[in-house]
Every structure is written in C-alpha cells, then in structure tokens.
Design an enzyme around this catalytic site. Structure first.
Site, short mmCIF file in Angstrom:
data_model
loop_
_atom_site.label_atom_id
_atom_site.label_comp_id
_atom_site.label_asym_id
_atom_site.label_seq_id
_atom_site.Cartn_x
_atom_site.Cartn_y
_atom_site.Cartn_z
N ASP A 97 -2.69 4.74 -1.46
CA ASP A 97 -4.07 4.22 -1.97
C ASP A 97 -4.64 3.14 -1.33
O ASP A 97 -5.46 2.53 -1.89
CB ASP A 97 -3.73 3.87 -3.69
CG ASP A 97 -2.71 2.62 -3.79
OD1 ASP A 97 -2.34 2.10 -2.97
OD2 ASP A 97 -2.28 2.58 -4.96
N GLU A 119 2.82 10.55 -1.44
CA GLU A 119 2.63 9.90 -2.87
C GLU A 119 1.14 10.23 -3.29
O GLU A 119 0.31 9.41 -3.66
CB GLU A 119 2.76 8.38 -2.78
CG GLU A 119 2.84 7.86 -4.11
CD GLU A 119 2.84 6.07 -3.76
OE1 GLU A 119 3.91 5.36 -3.95
OE2 GLU A 119 1.78 5.56 -3.95
N GLU A 133 -8.05 0.70 -5.38
CA GLU A 133 -7.16 1.67 -5.05
C GLU A 133 -7.26 3.16 -5.63
O GLU A 133 -6.84 4.03 -5.14
CB GLU A 133 -5.57 1.11 -5.35
CG GLU A 133 -5.15 0.09 -4.66
CD GLU A 133 -5.56 -1.30 -4.86
OE1 GLU A 133 -4.90 -2.49 -4.54
OE2 GLU A 133 -6.37 -1.37 -5.93
N HIS A 222 -0.26 -10.47 -8.19
CA HIS A 222 -1.42 -10.72 -7.08
C HIS A 222 -2.69 -9.78 -7.20
O HIS A 222 -3.61 -9.99 -6.49
CB HIS A 222 -0.80 -10.51 -5.72
CG HIS A 222 -0.47 -9.13 -5.40
ND1 HIS A 222 0.74 -8.56 -5.83
CD2 HIS A 222 -1.11 -8.13 -4.97
CE1 HIS A 222 0.74 -7.32 -5.61
NE2 HIS A 222 -0.37 -6.97 -4.86
N ARG A 224 -5.98 -8.09 -7.91
CA ARG A 224 -7.44 -8.53 -7.93
C ARG A 224 -8.20 -8.61 -9.44
O ARG A 224 -8.64 -9.52 -9.72
CB ARG A 224 -8.50 -7.90 -7.37
CG ARG A 224 -8.33 -8.04 -5.75
CD ARG A 224 -9.54 -7.14 -4.93
NE ARG A 224 -9.54 -7.19 -3.79
CZ ARG A 224 -8.81 -6.37 -2.82
NH1 ARG A 224 -7.94 -5.37 -3.15
NH2 ARG A 224 -9.13 -6.28 -1.44
N HIS A 255 2.03 -15.07 -3.96
CA HIS A 255 1.18 -14.66 -2.84
C HIS A 255 0.43 -15.63 -2.02
O HIS A 255 0.24 -16.69 -3.00
CB HIS A 255 0.32 -13.30 -3.74
CG HIS A 255 -0.38 -12.40 -2.77
ND1 HIS A 255 -1.50 -12.69 -2.07
CD2 HIS A 255 0.05 -11.26 -2.54
CE1 HIS A 255 -1.77 -11.67 -1.34
NE2 HIS A 255 -0.86 -10.86 -1.67
#
Length: 384
Positions: A97, A119, A133, A222, A224, A255
């Site tokens: 993704d 996947e 994603e 991490h 967004r 991160h």
C-alpha cells in the site's frame, strides 16, 4: 524463462519482498529475477537489503529532504518509465500500500505490462484511514492481473469488488516468511545475538535488564493520522503506565519524524535519558527490532506489519488506531484495537499485565497470517 521485476522502496516493503526475491532466485532456470528499488526510504531500506543480501539491479534513489506525496509519485512514475522500457518484464510485482507500489503499478499499466500485487485485498473502506495507504492499495488493486491475498478475508474483499476469482490466490503473508527467516538466523548464531545485544545497548536499552522475569512492553508509533492530539493522548497514557508499573520496562524506538518527537518531549520533558523504566531509543534496523520483539511481552503500536509479525512470536498486540485493514487479527484475538483513547490504552495494557488468563488468551491465539510459506506459493503460481 520468465522475466520478473520486483519493485519496492520502503523498509516494510523490503522486509516483505526480500524473501520473495530469494525464493525466485532458487529457480534460475525458470526465472530471470530483477529488482528495482525506488529509495522512498533510504537508510532503512538499505539495512534490510543488506540483511537479506539482496542487490538491486536498478535504484531510482528518489528520496529528497522535505519531499511530499506529489514528489514521490511523480519521481517513481518517471523513473519506472525508463526501467520498464529497458527491461520489458513479463510481470511487475509490487507490494501492499505504499506510494511506490501504486505509482509503479501505474507505470507498468501505461506499458501494458501485467502487475502482480503481493498482499492484495486489505481494506478499511475509508480512503482517509490509513491515509494515503488505503487509496494506494485500492488503486493497485484495480490495476493488478495477479492478486496474492494474504488471508481468506482479503480474498473476500477482492471478490466483493468484482475481481475475478481466477486472479486471486491466498498465500499467507510474506512477512511471516521474513520473520521466521530472521529469527532462525538470530537463534542459530551466538555471534549475531551478542552483536544485537550490543546494538541495543548502544541505542539506549540494555536487554540484560530482562533477567529474573522482568517484563518488557515494546512501543512503536508514527502514523500521520495520529499526529497532534492523538499522539499527546498516547504519550500521556504511556507515561502514566510507566508510573503504575514501575517494575516493567517500556521501550520506544522513536521515529525520526518531528511530528512524533515533539509530543514525546511535550509529555516526557526535554531530557529523555533520566527516566527510570521508560527508554526512548533511536530507530532500530529490522534484525535488532525482531530481537527486541522476541524478548517483549506486549507490543503497543500503530503500525500495520507488526500486527502480523508479533502474533507469529506469540506476543499480544494493542493497536493505537481506530481502524485496521487487518481485521483477521482482531477476529482471531491476536490483536485488539485501542485507538488513541487514554483510558482504553491504560486499561488494556493494565489488564494484560495483571490478568494472566487474558494474556494467555491473546498470546496463544493462532496467527491468521500464515505458516511462512507464502513466497513458495507465489513462485509456484507464477511458474504456471
């Protein structure tokens, strides 16, 4: 002989694609196996290539300081145009993704080259969660000729989108192949184990602290969509848990993104080195991370791949997100969604630490993501 081009660009993709590269390379009489990396992640990508000893044939090296999604998409598209014209593979394989995947799939489509999606079929059905994603994987899914779905549920998602059943094969997830490969590499070498202990010690956490049955909670965060209040809630909950369970170690490889580091400092203070049982350490490369995950008791995360990996090692996972494209793990009981809600995080971590039957139930649940033979199944299908 079939010419196959595998394209990936981030660390998570590399972890899931490198075992597939190795599997194709076992059949040099059937496949010419070519690898193109985009360098969407740079340093972290290179670390994984080194662990698996994969040497790319093409490297687009797109990463630039301050790049955004427009930059990544356009650079991958233009870079892939040249690579595809040079190589003309029979199939382009992309993973999951990322922006690398959807842009590389689009580039192959423009040349009318079939795409295999590793996947395939993960969905939240909310195009803004996770963002970007969810849209990336839907775009790749529309383009793909071959859909390698990790679970029956992901196959089901594709069938509901009118994808032809003949184009779908349920393989398990290649991340489990990678995980088992790495764990056996670590366990079979005293030298590697010692090196990893040293790496962790230098990063800021001494695994010798875990003797005498001391527990460890491994944290990653991490995403967004959690930036802002979500991260403040997560950090506040973690801080209060470290005080409530002062005999448990909490380890958080941070991160590099300033949106992650800023709230950590807001909640824990500027000096992170003097905390008693809370260890903020630098990001870990894959081998060290797997070593630490193996040593942990609980994983608290907002990451995608860890929801598949940690249950493969019998570790309960609490996911700090409101949605997951991996609901099989929730149904199987290996994963629980806690969102970024302060009370949900504190209560669920507390229950796993205090209630051994709740812990047992999650840690013994069967991992729905497979048996470590996904790569074998993908290669068999493409041999045909």
């Amino acid at each position: 002989m079939h010419k196959i081009l595998l394209v990936f660009g981030t660390r998570p993709e590399a972890i899931k694609m490198c075992p597939l590269v190795k599997e194709f390379q076992k059949y040099p009489e059937d496949f010419e196996t070519l690898v193109c990396v985009t360098g969407q992640h740079r340093e972290m990508l290179d670390q994984v290539l080194k662990i698996f000893d994969v040497k790319p044939d093409f490297d687009l090296n797109i990463m630039k300081q301050g790049q955004d999604l427009y930059d990544v998409t356009s650079k991958v598209l233009l870079g892939m145009r040249d690579v595809l014209k040079q190589v003309w593979p029979e199939v382009v394989l992309v993973h999951g993704d990322t922006t690398t995947s959807s842009a590389a799939a689009l580039a192959a489509f423009y040349q009318q080259i079939p795409v295999g999606h590793i996947e395939a079929g993960l969905r939240t059905h909310n195009i803004y969660s996770p963002w970007p994603e969810e849209m990336n994987r839907q775009i790749t899914g529309r383009i793909a000729t071959y859909n390698f779905a990790p679970t029956p549920l992901s196959k089901e998602n594709l069938l509901k989108e009118n994808v032809s059943e003949n184009s779908i094969i349920v393989t398990g997830n290649t991340v489990i192949d990678a995980l088992y490969w790495v764990v056996s590499k670590i366990k079979s070498s005293e030298k590697i184990s010692e090196e990893l202990k040293t790496v962790l010690k230098n990063s800021g956490y001494d695994t010798d602290r875990l003797s005498n049955g001391k527990k460890l909670i491994l944290i990653t965060g991490h995403r967004r969509e959690n930036f802002g209040d979500g991260f403040i809630n997560m950090c506040t909950a973690i801080k209060d848990l470290t005080q409530k369970f002062s005999d448990v170690d909490f380890v958080y490889p941070m991160h590099l993104n300033p949106n992650v580091r800023k709230p950590i400092h807001e909640v824990f203070g500027e000096d992170l080195s003097g905390l008693k049982n809370m260890f903020f350490i630098e990001p870990l490369e894959y081998l060290s991370f797997v070593y630490l995950m193996e040593k942990s008791n609980i994983v608290l995360t907002d990451s995608g791949g860890i929801q598949e990996e940690a249950p493969g090692l019998g570790k309960p996972v609490l996911v700090m997100r409101d949605t997951t494209e991996r609901p099989e793990a929730v149904t199987a009981g290996t994963v629980k969604l806690v969102g970024t809600d302060y009370n949900a995080i504190v209560n669920n971590v507390s229950e796993l630490l205090e209630n051994s039957s709740a812990y047992e139930k999650m840690s013994k649940a069967v991992n729905p993501y497979g048996d470590g033979k996904a790569c074998q199944r993908i290669v068999e299908r493409l041999k045909q």
